[in-house]
Scaffold this active site. Structure first.
Site, mmCIF file in Angstrom:
data_model
loop_
_atom_site.group_PDB
_atom_site.id
_atom_site.type_symbol
_atom_site.label_atom_id
_atom_site.label_comp_id
_atom_site.label_asym_id
_atom_site.label_seq_id
_atom_site.Cartn_x
_atom_site.Cartn_y
_atom_site.Cartn_z
ATOM 1 N N ASP A 73 4.796 -2.993 -7.497
ATOM 2 C CA ASP A 73 3.991 -1.740 -6.875
ATOM 3 C C ASP A 73 4.156 -0.555 -7.479
ATOM 4 O O ASP A 73 3.336 0.152 -7.557
ATOM 5 C CB ASP A 73 4.729 -1.511 -5.249
ATOM 6 C CG ASP A 73 4.333 -3.102 -4.449
ATOM 7 O OD1 ASP A 73 3.433 -3.506 -4.869
ATOM 8 O OD2 ASP A 73 4.921 -3.012 -3.522
ATOM 9 N N GLY B 211 0.624 -1.151 -0.086
ATOM 10 C CA GLY B 211 -0.070 -0.074 0.010
ATOM 11 C C GLY B 211 0.631 1.291 -0.132
ATOM 12 O O GLY B 211 0.603 2.379 -0.697
ATOM 13 N N GLY C 55 15.927 -0.503 -2.774
ATOM 14 C CA GLY C 55 14.496 -0.099 -2.088
ATOM 15 C C GLY C 55 13.485 -0.241 -2.667
ATOM 16 O O GLY C 55 13.680 -0.234 -3.874
ATOM 17 N N ASN D 218 0.836 -10.802 -11.652
ATOM 18 C CA ASN D 218 2.104 -11.062 -12.377
ATOM 19 C C ASN D 218 1.844 -12.654 -13.035
ATOM 20 O O ASN D 218 0.761 -13.179 -12.660
ATOM 21 C CB ASN D 218 3.263 -10.906 -11.487
ATOM 22 C CG ASN D 218 3.303 -11.935 -10.398
ATOM 23 O OD1 ASN D 218 2.553 -12.776 -10.467
ATOM 24 N ND2 ASN D 218 4.072 -11.527 -9.427
ATOM 25 N N GLY E 265 7.544 -9.340 -16.485
ATOM 26 C CA GLY E 265 8.917 -9.091 -15.980
ATOM 27 C C GLY E 265 9.752 -8.547 -17.199
ATOM 28 O O GLY E 265 9.089 -7.532 -17.700
#
Length: 303
Positions: free
Chosen positions: A251, A40, A286, A181, A221
């Site tokens: 995300d 989220g 990250g 995915n 991908g």
């Protein structure tokens, strides 16, 4: 018009390793870093970085991590008034291992994320929210409440059905755009392999449709992204980049897509923009910190 995200907020502990461990194996970590994470939070940051007014609804613990993560979210431009601080549960955590090749393994403990209730969602004002975006790291009952309320307000309901959980399928009839995915598509469509070619992906995706007006988007991908409707399908090819860290790429795609749709881009334009944003994100470490700005994506697309 804005993006409203209902989703998880985690503290990500990211350990870098030469190679991912096999079952029963201990490997030496090369480094350990702490990041803002959770599907989220990541998707909200991606949408905000792409220029969409973005609200995030979720929950953190009443602990140091929770307070710090809310500050970080606000620093990225995410509106956090709908993020509750709960004393009865800890802030969610994700333990992430990333190999030198950019592949990852993740274990998530939900904590406060699992305490969001349908009643909280139903009491939330959704006026002016063009896109309602959710994932499956918060209770399905809360997502159901959001999508039912959002339909009455004319919002576009987007579900990233990740991780692939059995209760996720019950939300598909309430969803306008479903994002998966390859692995998740194979799970929900009950395939014994991951589909790769557009024709095979389209056939599997259409098995999951419950209404003729639904769209299913499948991230593939390096191959790119497939968008499937009842009577058409198209592929946006992947962009060749050197992956440093694939954590959060999916995300990034979801948040950037929501931002594009909130800005009234057509589906192909929104997918192309989101595909480019995801390609940029894997070039930085990250999850939330790797989300590109709208200008970075525009420059990348021009190049």
């Amino acid at each position: 018009m804005g993006v409203f995200v209902l989703g998880s907020i985690n503290l990500d502990a990211v350990a870098r390793v030469d190679d991912l461990p096999r079952p029963g194996e201990t490997v030496a970590g090369l480094s350990l870093e702490l990041f803002l994470g959770g599907k989220g939070a990541n998707q909200a940051v991606a949408a905000a970085r792409m220029g969409a007014p973005t609200r995030l609804m979720g929950a953190v613990g009443k602990d140091d991590s929770g307070a710090s993560l809310k500050v970080k979210l606000a620093g990225y431009g995410v509106q956090v008034a709908d993020v509750a601080e709960l004393s009865g549960a800890p802030t969610g955590q994700a333990h992430v291992w990333v190999s030198n090749g950019g592949e990852n393994m993740i274990v998530v403990t939900g904590g406060a994320n699992m305490m969001i209730t349908p009643q909280q969602v139903a009491a939330t004002a959704l006026e002016g929210q063009r896109v309602l975006l959710a994932q499956l790291e918060t209770p399905a009952s809360a997502i159901e409440a959001l999508f039912k309320a959002g339909a009455a307000k004319g919002g576009l309901r987007v579900l990233n059905a990740a991780p692939a959980l059995p209760q996720g399928a019950a939300l598909f009839p309430l969803t306008d755009i479903l994002i998966l995915n390859q692995t998740e598509l194979a799970t929900y469509a009950r395939l014994d392999h991951e589909p790769a070619k557009l024709e095979e992906v389209s056939k599997a995706a259409r098995k999951l449709m419950s209404r003729p007006d639904q769209t299913i988007i499948v991230t593939l991908g390096k191959t790119g992204v497939a968008a499937v409707r009842r009577d058409e399908a198209f592929l946006v090819e992947g962009r060749k980049v050197k992956a440093v860290d694939t954590v959060g790429a999916g995300d990034c795609f979801c948040g950037a897509l929501a931002a594009g749709l909130a800005a009234n881009l057509d589906l192909r334009e929104a997918v192309e923009q989101a595909n480019a944003a995801a390609a940029l994100s894997v070039q930085k470490p990250g999850a939330a910190p790797s989300m590109p700005s709208k200008r970075e994506v525009e420059v990348f697309l021009e190049g």
